[in-house]
Design an enzyme around this catalytic site. Sequence first.
Site, short mmCIF file in Angstrom:
data_model
loop_
_atom_site.label_atom_id
_atom_site.label_comp_id
_atom_site.label_asym_id
_atom_site.label_seq_id
_atom_site.Cartn_x
_atom_site.Cartn_y
_atom_site.Cartn_z
N CYS A 1 -4.39 -1.66 -2.01
CA CYS A 1 -4.71 -0.25 -2.16
C CYS A 1 -5.56 0.15 -3.46
O CYS A 1 -5.30 -0.43 -4.14
CB CYS A 1 -3.26 0.56 -2.32
SG CYS A 1 -3.21 2.31 -3.20
N CYS B 1 -10.74 3.34 0.40
CA CYS B 1 -9.59 3.47 0.86
C CYS B 1 -9.15 2.78 1.86
O CYS B 1 -9.81 2.76 2.93
CB CYS B 1 -9.11 5.05 0.77
SG CYS B 1 -7.32 5.37 1.62
N THR B 2 -8.12 1.90 1.72
CA THR B 2 -7.80 1.08 2.90
C THR B 2 -7.33 1.57 4.28
O THR B 2 -7.42 0.97 5.13
CB THR B 2 -6.70 0.16 2.42
OG1 THR B 2 -5.44 0.80 1.94
CG2 THR B 2 -7.20 -0.79 1.32
N TYR C 1 -0.81 8.30 -2.48
CA TYR C 1 -1.01 8.12 -3.90
C TYR C 1 -2.45 8.80 -4.38
O TYR C 1 -2.30 9.25 -5.42
CB TYR C 1 -1.31 6.63 -4.22
CG TYR C 1 -0.06 5.62 -3.91
CD1 TYR C 1 1.03 5.99 -3.86
CD2 TYR C 1 -0.38 4.29 -4.01
CE1 TYR C 1 2.24 5.14 -3.73
CE2 TYR C 1 0.84 3.32 -4.09
CZ TYR C 1 1.97 3.73 -3.76
OH TYR C 1 3.02 3.09 -3.58
N ASP D 1 0.96 -1.18 -0.03
CA ASP D 1 0.06 0.07 -0.14
C ASP D 1 0.85 1.04 0.02
O ASP D 1 1.96 1.00 0.32
CB ASP D 1 -0.97 -0.14 1.25
CG ASP D 1 -1.93 1.30 1.34
OD1 ASP D 1 -2.34 1.57 0.34
OD2 ASP D 1 -1.74 1.96 2.32
N SER D 2 0.36 2.40 -0.27
CA SER D 2 1.10 3.59 0.04
C SER D 2 1.68 4.09 1.42
O SER D 2 2.55 4.44 1.59
CB SER D 2 0.34 4.74 -0.51
OG SER D 2 -0.74 5.01 0.32
N1 DGL Z 1 -4.75 3.29 0.93
C1 DGL Z 1 -4.79 3.74 -0.26
C2 DGL Z 1 -6.23 3.39 -1.10
O1 DGL Z 1 -6.73 2.39 -0.91
C3 DGL Z 1 -3.96 4.98 -0.77
C4 DGL Z 1 -4.09 6.11 0.09
C5 DGL Z 1 -3.30 7.34 -0.47
O2 DGL Z 1 -1.99 6.96 -0.42
O3 DGL Z 1 -3.70 8.45 -0.93
O4 DGL Z 1 -6.35 4.16 -1.87
#
Ligand code: DGL
Length: 290
Positions: free
Chosen positions: A83, A205-206, A52, A20-21
């Site tokens: 992610c 978003c995770t 991200y 993930d990010s």
């Molecule tokens: N946790 C990520 C997702 O599910 C990304 C969050 C981010 O870095 O902006 O989209």
Amino acid sequence: MRPTPAPTPAIPPSPIGVFDSGIGGLSILRALRAQLPNESFVYLADSGHAPYGERGDAHVIARARALTHWLRDRGIGLLVVACNTATAAAIHLLRAEHPELAIVGVEPALKPALALTRTRRIGVMATRGTLASSKFAALRRSLEDRAEFVCQPCDGLADAIEHCAGSGEDSGVSTKLIALCEEYTGAMGRFGTESGQIDTLVLGCTHYPFAETQLRALVGSQVALVDPGDAVARQAGRLLLGLRGDGDSAAPLPQRPGRVTLCATGEPGLLRAAAAQWLALRPNVEMLHV
Ligand code: DGL
């Protein structure tokens, strides 16, 4: 008399890679460990290149490619892209470029939300990148005749959650997190179970499951919060069965509780604190330059 065959050397099952990010994918790792307790995992938080969600596809694709290469070289057989933003931007490329890997992604749980809603008004909180993707547009279009989806891009929310890990409840970061949750749920309209209200909120978003307490306080106890962790873990379990095969040629199933290796491309303290707080894990965090 037939000679006894030499015992086949035990090949250790390859670990599952998860990226993930940042710390958000821990919400998926938590579900994976609950369903697959004997598997080992290598979790990679790309915190040196996060967030991200507001960076655009070119950045997210380049990062997803680099992390997948690194995890592949670490010997994984199954990759979980934990992610939503990276799944939307890059999973089709990763699958085409890595036929040797089984790959599971994460997308906003619109279908599970449809099974729960009574008011037929579903809120979707996600990053700007996820909501702008053609993958999400196609998913939404395919379900639009069954409910209304109120989609809210949540700039800065993943970053605020990332920095809340390990900081005190009364700190400035926590105040910022509450303010963002208030702003975004406020912008979506009224929550509740009456007609015209949003009764189901998709955490697209995770990172967002780690703000569940703050979101719950704002939307009320009757609104369903939908997070895809369990569904992703079930899909990973199905793919593992396929990878290992069955019958005589089956690879040995791991018999002991698996190990978790944590790696980060940025500040390791945030991942260490989040893993301790939310998964009761205390391994060291390897620093990487991927
Ligand atoms: N946790 C990520 C997702 O599910 C990304 C969050 C981010 O870095 O902006 O989209």
